[in-house]
Design a protein around this motif. Structure first.
Motif, PDB file in Angstrom:
ATOM      1  N   ALA A 202       0.737  -1.698  -0.028  1.00 22.55           N
ATOM      2  CA  ALA A 202       0.128   0.432  -0.218  1.00 22.55           C
ATOM      3  C   ALA A 202       0.642   1.440  -0.136  1.00 22.55           C
ATOM      4  N   ALA A 203       2.141   1.076   0.686  1.00 25.92           N
ATOM      5  CA  ALA A 203       2.813   2.049   0.678  1.00 25.92           C
ATOM      6  C   ALA A 203       3.493   3.115  -0.656  1.00 25.92           C
ATOM      7  N   GLU A 204       3.929   1.791  -1.183  1.00 25.70           N
ATOM      8  CA  GLU A 204       4.846   1.629  -2.540  1.00 25.70           C
ATOM      9  C   GLU A 204       3.484   2.188  -3.610  1.00 25.70           C
ATOM     10  N   ALA A 205       2.003   1.618  -3.868  1.00 24.96           N
ATOM     11  CA  ALA A 205       1.308   2.089  -4.278  1.00 24.96           C
ATOM     12  C   ALA A 205       0.738   3.592  -3.869  1.00 24.96           C
ATOM     13  N   LEU A 206       1.349   4.236  -2.732  1.00 31.98           N
ATOM     14  CA  LEU A 206       0.890   5.370  -3.329  1.00 31.98           C
ATOM     15  C   LEU A 206       1.845   6.661  -3.269  1.00 31.98           C
ATOM     16  N   ARG A 231       8.441   0.138   6.554  1.00 30.41           N
ATOM     17  CA  ARG A 231       9.487   1.682   6.832  1.00 30.41           C
ATOM     18  C   ARG A 231       9.751   2.221   5.815  1.00 30.41           C
ATOM     19  N   ALA A 232      10.550   1.190   4.859  1.00 31.29           N
ATOM     20  CA  ALA A 232      11.286   1.680   4.525  1.00 31.29           C
ATOM     21  C   ALA A 232      10.292   2.039   3.003  1.00 31.29           C
ATOM     22  N   ALA A 233       9.234   1.440   2.864  1.00 33.94           N
ATOM     23  CA  ALA A 233       8.058   1.646   1.840  1.00 33.94           C
ATOM     24  C   ALA A 233       8.100   2.904   1.628  1.00 33.94           C
ATOM     25  N   ALA A 234       6.952   2.870   3.301  1.00 36.70           N
ATOM     26  CA  ALA A 234       6.780   4.163   3.128  1.00 36.70           C
ATOM     27  C   ALA A 234       7.791   5.554   2.767  1.00 36.70           C
TER      28      ALA A 234
END
Length: 397
Positions: A202-206, A231-234
């Motif tokens: 979800a973080a990547e998709a945002l 945390r890394a993706a966000a």
């Protein structure tokens, strides 16, 4: 003209065959294909092209049955998709995409219609995502997103909420990135999904969405999520927004986060940066003991890619401390991500000799670090000793 007329007569003549023995089986097929009798097998893409030029779509469709040739099926799907008015072409693509009775789907065909934005094909493929008998549904989700169709994204959004398999759910969530919508759903998943893999998706998709709610949620996840991957993706998605207010967050996580994935994501966020504050942060990372080879390598690469002179000086000034940190018990060649001199030389070779000599004068090195410095002094045209250290092979003279 006579030949064209003759062909038409033959075509019309065979459209109503007077062969009663085969009436039950032959006539329906001929009526559907206007007297076309498809071949048993198609091997070459040029044959597909010829069939399509002649309007023999049922014959071209046979290529989709060639299970041994992914490239041919991919190509055929791409060609047939360009004829949306041809029902035969539409049906054979749809049937190839997903067979509910056999519990199979065709990745090559799905890849062939990538970017077509065809809702009808998206609906055909979406059935594979809810078929629990299919093992690689996560890949089907990726290719469904690749079609780029509204109904495909709708199906992915539903899967993201209801699918029990976390891997499939994560693939569906990641696929929503290309939709440009479903931000509320993605924010909810980022906050509440039980699986870190799905929250990270979800973080990547945002990424690239800059609404206040999105930024707030990504920053919160980068700081507080229990899973380092999330945390890394966000963090990566946050810094892509290129807001100056995120620099402080990046620096904090680069130095202090306990998960190497987060530290690495922070370093990569400043790769090649021209901003003095970013370079200062990378230098601090370079001077602070880092056990992760991955993070050390990305830090060296980030500074080496910066065009600013401050980055070149950071590498130069850090040679001594860096070697004292990492080249202690064995040769530099046997210590991954420790050749800071090579990085400095590639970035600013004109200053390399002075940088190495400056480091050499500092002292406090292991035998292996002194050997490494001596090798580089000689390589750069100077004279220096290269001591023998335990474990090194003595070369007979």
């Amino acid at each position: 003209m006579g030949e064209r007329a003759h062909s038409r007569l033959v075509r019309l003549d065979c459209a109503v065959p007077e062969v009663s023995v085969f009436k039950k089986f032959l006539i329906p097929a001929l009526l559907l294909t206007a007297c076309e009798i498809p071949p048993a097998h198609v091997e070459l893409s040029k044959d597909v092209d010829q069939f399509v030029v002649r309007g023999s779509f049922a014959s071209a469709c046979v290529a989709l049955d060639n299970e041994d040739n992914d490239d041919l099926r991919r190509y055929t799907a791409r060609v047939l998709e360009q004829h949306p008015a041809e029902l035969v072409a539409n049906d054979c693509i749809c049937n190839a995409l997903y067979d509910a009775e056999a519990h199979t789907w065709d990745a090559a065909v799905a890849d062939g219609i990538r970017g077509s934005k065809r809702d009808d094909f998206a609906v055909c493929l979406s059935g594979a995502l809810t078929d629990a008998a299919i093992e690689d549904r996560d890949r089907a989700a990726v290719l469904l997103a690749g079609i780029g169709a509204r109904d495909g994204f709708k199906a992915l959004a539903e899967i993201a909420k209801t699918e029990p398999d976390a891997g499939v759910r994560a693939a569906a969530v990641r696929g929503l990135r290309g939709s440009g919508g479903y931000s509320d759903s993605l924010l909810s998943i980022l906050k509440d999904d039980a699986e870190g893999e799905v929250r990270a998706a979800a973080a990547e998709a945002l990424e690239g969405r800059d609404g206040k709610d999105v930024v707030k949620a990504l920053v919160r996840a980068a700081k507080r999520d229990d899973d380092g991957g999330v945390r890394a993706a966000a963090l990566s998605s946050t810094v892509k927004l290129k807001q100056l207010s995120t620099d402080e967050l990046v620096c904090e996580l680069m130095i202090n986060d306990p998960d190497e994935r987060v530290r690495d994501a922070a370093v990569r966020a400043f790769h090649g940066s021209k901003r003095p504050s970013s370079i200062d942060c990378l230098k601090e990372r370079l001077l602070t003991l880092e056990e992760s080879e991955t993070v050390r390598a990305s830090t060296l690469a980030a500074l080496g890619a910066s065009p600013r002179d401050e980055a070149a000086l950071a590498l130069c000034d850090s040679i001594g401390p860096f070697l004292r940190h990492y080249v202690k018990d064995k040769l530099q060649d046997d210590t991954p991500a420790s050749n800071i001199i090579e990085t400095q030389n590639n970035r600013d070779w004109d200053r390399s000799y002075d940088c190495v000599m400056k480091a050499k004068r500092q002292g406090g090195y292991s035998c292996y670090a002194r050997h490494h410095l001596g090798v580089w002094v000689k390589k750069l045209g100077g004279n220096a000793s290269t001591p023998w250290c335990p474990g090194m092979v003595k070369v007979a003279r």
